[in-house]
Enzyme design. Structure first.
Site, PDB file in Angstrom:
ATOM      1  N   GLU A 187      66.056 -37.610 -20.122  1.00  0.00           N
ATOM      2  CA  GLU A 187      66.778 -38.872 -19.846  1.00  0.00           C
ATOM      3  C   GLU A 187      67.168 -39.642 -21.105  1.00  0.00           C
ATOM      4  OE1 GLU A 187      64.938 -40.273 -15.662  1.00  0.00           O
ATOM      5  OE2 GLU A 187      63.688 -40.629 -17.416  1.00  0.00           O
TER       6      GLU A 187
HETATM    7  C1  NGO Z   1      61.473 -38.807 -14.303  1.00  0.00           C
HETATM    8  C2  NGO Z   1      61.452 -39.521 -15.626  1.00  0.00           C
HETATM    9  C3  NGO Z   1      60.173 -40.321 -15.844  1.00  0.00           C
HETATM   10  C4  NGO Z   1      59.817 -41.127 -14.617  1.00  0.00           C
HETATM   11  C5  NGO Z   1      59.704 -40.193 -13.419  1.00  0.00           C
HETATM   12  C6  NGO Z   1      59.377 -40.950 -12.157  1.00  0.00           C
HETATM   13  C7  NGO Z   1      61.129 -37.319 -15.952  1.00  0.00           C
HETATM   14  C8  NGO Z   1      60.935 -36.013 -16.589  1.00  0.00           C
HETATM   15  N1  NGO Z   1      61.541 -38.414 -16.557  1.00  0.00           N
HETATM   16  O1  NGO Z   1      60.868 -37.543 -14.646  1.00  0.00           O
HETATM   17  O2  NGO Z   1      60.341 -41.167 -16.949  1.00  0.00           O
HETATM   18  O3  NGO Z   1      58.594 -41.775 -14.805  1.00  0.00           O
HETATM   19  O4  NGO Z   1      60.890 -39.468 -13.218  1.00  0.00           O
HETATM   20  O5  NGO Z   1      59.260 -40.137 -11.049  1.00  0.00           O
END
Ligand code: NGO
Length: 529
Positions: free
Chosen positions: A341
């Site tokens: 992300e």
């Molecule tokens: C995503 C995000 C995390 C969040 C999570 C919540 C990934 C790999 N990055 O998973 O920062 O905490 O969802 O479900």
């Protein structure tokens, strides 16, 4: 403690009388037929590869039982003794396997069916003895976890309980499907204490999980002392989601966690999330920001707003220092660099960063792991990708696998332990959907991603993110019973798995969790005992 010792001594003194009575010798009566044990031989999670019950045999742990071991098995033996002494009150001395004359739990290194490999075991239960054979201590440890589950749930109690302590007779042959069977704890969004992490490790080890991934940094907190950049923990670790006090592990505390895990054959995989999810670092050191201005600490739950400054040289000095210190604290093979992300990093910057950062991990002797977005860069062929998407298709991951990269399966709609079970769940998130036990159990890690061959799958991991979870009780509620479900996908062969059998076996774990103090979700899908 002192009481326990007296009880043990007493049990030793009265044992001969007791045994004589039990076998009918003292009364001259016919031997009393042993009642059936409370558990059945196959009632184990994860399901064993093969189990053959023999109803004619039952072993009973009694005040004279010994634990007898080959050299090299002492640590596993002491752990077993510790558990059994507390709940049975018996002495259970640990002694060498040489001189065995029956009435023992034998832990033997070598002599198992060759199929057990490095992590498997063979368990033979007769009226005379329980024998666990393995090639390595890891296999003995796995066998001991099976033995625990074959004993009545009260064996998990911290106080002396009434027996009998019967183990159903027969043979179990067992070994894992995947070498990597993990769960992740996000200690960044909400900090968990050293003791909480240790308790969690104790619980996951019962289900033959062999890796614990610790998400040690994120926007809301930096949780590991880095001596060359002390403000990361001191300032970056000083809060958490919701504005609580946060916290961090000193390097000594972290070593203590790693050692606690090692004793339970769990290897810790540390993660420092870069280049996004870095607000805590950007708040601690102004020079890490492109504009040279420190960011304020962050206690919300948005994602994707922070980024290290990719063109600046100091960024790589920072990564190098952190990786060097972390690698020195890590006996295991893997070091995770995040990479998810990165909405605040341009695609070109992202590629440049990943292509420079992953080789730093290799230079420090570790195999780099990243969330699957790293497939958008050119990764070293030994880098491991952790797939966390919701889709059953990911051409970029399949391409990377063709170049040799292995994949950890963590599909969010199946394995994310922070998703709510259903509409009524108070904790957790919903972005990947509701995940009831059947959803967590009903997928195939070897064939989940289209065109990804099973040979590219390193294993299965269930992540637990803590935006909405504040302590171990919250963590346990979300992890149990889904974590054992996913643990079975990582350990058991396809042929040993089916939903109806699993429901029954899982239901039998409920009383055990009650004894262990695990407040679990009583899923309506499971016939709890
Ligand atoms: C995503 C995000 C995390 C969040 C999570 C919540 C990934 C790999 N990055 O998973 O920062 O905490 O969802 O479900």
């Amino acid at each position: 403690m002192r009481h326990a010792r007296w009880r043990a001594l007493l049990s030793l003194l009265v044992a001969p009388l007791l045994l004589a009575g039990l076998s009918g010798v003292a009364t001259g009566a016919e031997p009393v037929a042993a009642a059936a044990p409370e558990t059945r031989l196959g009632d184990v999670v994860p399901a064993p590869v093969e189990s053959r019950a023999n109803p004619d045999e039952t072993f009973s742990i009694n005040p004279l039982t010994r634990i007898q071991v080959d050299p090299g098995a002492e640590e596993v033996a002491e752990q077993l003794a510790d558990l059994l002494r507390r709940s049975t009150g018996y002495w259970l001395p640990v002694m060498p396997a040489r001189g065995y004359t029956g009435n023992a739990i034998l832990l033997r290194l070598g002599g198992a069916d060759p199929r057990v490999g490095a992590e498997g075991y063979q368990l033979d239960v007769t009226t005379r003895a329980v024998t666990i054979r393995a090639e390595r201590p890891a296999g003995l440890f796995a066998g001991v976890q099976t033995l625990r589950q074959l004993l009545p749930p009260s064996v998990e109690s911290d106080e002396r309980q009434r027996g009998p302590w019967r183990v159903p007779g027969g043979t179990v042959l067992d070994y894992p499907r995947f070498g990597y069977r993990a769960t992740m704890l996000d200690v960044a969004r909400h900090f968990l204490t050293v003791d909480e992490v240790k308790r969690h490790i104790d619980r996951i080890a019962l289900y033959k999980i062999n890796y614990l991934h610790l998400h040690l940094s994120d926007d809301q907190g930096w949780r590991i002392e880095i001596q060359s950049w002390p403000r990361l923990a001191a300032h970056g670790g000083s809060t958490e989601v919701g504005g609580g006090p946060g916290g961090y592990y000193t390097q000594d505390q972290y070593r203590d966690i790693v050692e606690h895990a090692r004793r339970r054959h769990v290897t810790v995989v540390p993660e420092i999330d870069v280049p996004g999810h870095t607000n805590a670092a950007l708040a601690s050191y102004a020079e890490l920001n492109c504009d040279g201005k420190a960011r304020p600490l962050y206690t919300g739950t948005e994602v994707g707003f922070s980024s290290l400054c990719v063109p600046k040289e100091i960024t790589y000095r920072f990564v190098e220092d952190v990786v060097r210190e972390l690698a020195a604290l890590t006996p295991g093979p893997y070091l995770h660099l995040g990479g998810d992300e990165t909405h605040a990093t341009s695609p070109a910057d992202y590629r440049a960063f990943v292509e420079r950062a992953l080789p730093i991990v290799r230079r420090h002797g570790k195999t780099p792991v990243g969330w699957h977005e790293i497939a958008n860069a050119t990764t070293p062929s030994d880098a491991v990708l952790q797939y966390w998407g919701r889709s059953a298709k990911s051409p970029a991951v399949v391409e990377a696998a063709k170049r040799g990269n292995k994949v950890i399966m963590s599909p969010a709609n199946r394995t994310y332990l922070d998703m709510k079970y259903d509409r009524s769940t108070k904790l957790g998130l919903t972005w990947a959907g509701y995940i009831e036990v059947r959803d967590a159990y009903g997928w195939e890690p070897g064939g989940h991603l289209a065109d990804l061959p099973e040979s590219s799958v390193l294993g299965v991991e269930s992540p637990l993110w803590t935006e909405t979870l504040t302590d171990l009780a919250d963590v346990s509620y979300m992890a149990f019973p889904r974590l054992p479900a996913i643990a079975e996908l990582g350990w058991s062969p396809k042929a040993a798995r089916d939903w109806d059998g699993f429901r029954e076996r899982l239901g039998a774990q409920g009383p055990r969790w009650e004894r262990m103090g695990i407040g679990f979700h009583r899923s309506p899908q499971i016939p709890w005992r």
